[in-house]
Write an enzyme that holds these catalytic residues in place. Structure first.
Site, PDB file in Angstrom:
ATOM      1  N   GLY A 147      28.408 -31.538 -87.855  1.00 60.62           N
ATOM      2  CA  GLY A 147      28.123 -31.576 -86.801  1.00 60.62           C
ATOM      3  C   GLY A 147      27.940 -33.041 -86.326  1.00 60.62           C
ATOM      4  O   GLY A 147      26.909 -33.674 -87.239  1.00 60.62           O
ATOM      5  N   GLN A 203      24.888 -39.835 -80.499  1.00 55.97           N
ATOM      6  CA  GLN A 203      24.423 -40.353 -81.872  1.00 55.97           C
ATOM      7  C   GLN A 203      24.821 -41.125 -82.161  1.00 55.97           C
ATOM      8  O   GLN A 203      24.095 -41.766 -83.113  1.00 55.97           O
ATOM      9  CB  GLN A 203      24.535 -38.951 -82.551  1.00 55.97           C
ATOM     10  N   CYS A 237      18.617 -32.093 -87.339  1.00 51.91           N
ATOM     11  CA  CYS A 237      19.853 -32.640 -86.609  1.00 51.91           C
ATOM     12  C   CYS A 237      19.715 -34.003 -88.093  1.00 51.91           C
ATOM     13  O   CYS A 237      18.537 -34.278 -88.181  1.00 51.91           O
ATOM     14  CB  CYS A 237      19.125 -32.726 -85.441  1.00 51.91           C
ATOM     15  N   LEU A 238      21.089 -35.011 -87.546  1.00 51.56           N
ATOM     16  CA  LEU A 238      20.914 -36.388 -88.202  1.00 51.56           C
ATOM     17  C   LEU A 238      20.214 -37.600 -87.627  1.00 51.56           C
ATOM     18  O   LEU A 238      19.956 -38.336 -88.171  1.00 51.56           O
ATOM     19  CB  LEU A 238      22.102 -36.657 -88.139  1.00 51.56           C
ATOM     20  N   HIS A 250      24.538 -26.686 -80.475  1.00 54.84           N
ATOM     21  CA  HIS A 250      23.446 -28.148 -80.995  1.00 54.84           C
ATOM     22  C   HIS A 250      24.627 -28.934 -80.074  1.00 54.84           C
ATOM     23  O   HIS A 250      23.749 -29.875 -80.157  1.00 54.84           O
ATOM     24  CB  HIS A 250      23.370 -27.672 -82.554  1.00 54.84           C
ATOM     25  N   GLU A 251      25.491 -29.247 -80.186  1.00 55.42           N
ATOM     26  CA  GLU A 251      26.444 -30.591 -80.201  1.00 55.42           C
ATOM     27  C   GLU A 251      26.483 -30.992 -78.737  1.00 55.42           C
ATOM     28  O   GLU A 251      26.295 -31.838 -78.614  1.00 55.42           O
ATOM     29  CB  GLU A 251      27.539 -30.932 -80.870  1.00 55.42           C
TER      30      GLU A 251
HETATM   31 ZN    ZN Z   1      21.353 -32.715 -83.718  1.00 54.62          ZN
END
Ligand code: ZN
Length: 191
Positions: free
Chosen positions: A46, A51, A97-98, A139-140
């Protein structure tokens, strides 16, 4: 299509609420394609627009590679998503998380949600989501509201995570995808 650098969670763009999308045009389609490409390049399931530094209410999700069928959902873009219902049942699952390199913690979230959103052609839709698919959307959508998943940890876990989070803030952990550090500097992917 282009792979975009991913912003570190301590960059200010990830701390503020994103703006709704008002124009559905080719530029939006191109941006969404870049979001997908960036997510796949970083092995994510995601990604939210902020981000990659764009304060817009857009997420992409792809859980099709999940090992269990109940977790799996084909690639989907959600524009201006709003979660309109949550199940009472809460489940715990490990998240990453990225934007938060090398940080994995268990988080409690409702098992099932109903989400309303627009697709790329400005059609309004609503779906129910379960298990991993539901979790990734939650989360997103948190990202779109300026919330990072470490803010969802229990107070005990958060205290324990403090020194690791401080290292992440300083950019101590390298990533295999390009990253924008909290002070705005670009860092090449680590070999
Ligand atoms: Zn994230």
């Amino acid at each position: 299509m282009a792979v975009l650098p991913i912003y570190n969670c301590y960059h200010p763009v990830l701390k503020k609420k994103t703006n709704p999308v008002t124009e559905f045009n080719q530029e939006l389609k191109d941006f969404v394609n870049n979001l997908y490409e960036t997510m796949y390049e970083a092995d994510g399931v995601g990604l939210a627009a902020n981000q990659v530094g764009e304060s817009k209410s857009i997420i992409v999700v792809d859980t099709s590679e999940a090992s269990e069928a109940k977790d799996s959902h084909s690639p989907i873009v959600m524009i201006n998503p709003v979660i309109i219902n949550y199940s009472d049942e809460i489940i715990e699952y490990q998240e990453g998380c990225l934007s938060i390199p090398k940080f994995y913690e268990d988080v409690d979230r409702p098992k099932e949600i109903e989400v309303r959103y627009f697709d790329i052609d400005m059609k309004e839709l609503s779906i129910t989501a379960d298990y991993l698919f539901s979790r990734v959307i939650q989360h997103e959508v948190d990202h779109l509201n300026g919330i990072l998943f470490y803010e969802r940890l229990s107070s005990v876990r958060r205290v324990l995570a403090k020194s690791k989070l401080r290292k992440i803030e300083k950019g101590d952990y390298a990533t295999f995808y390009p990253m924008i550090l909290p002070n705005g500097t670009y860092r090449d992917p680590a070999e």
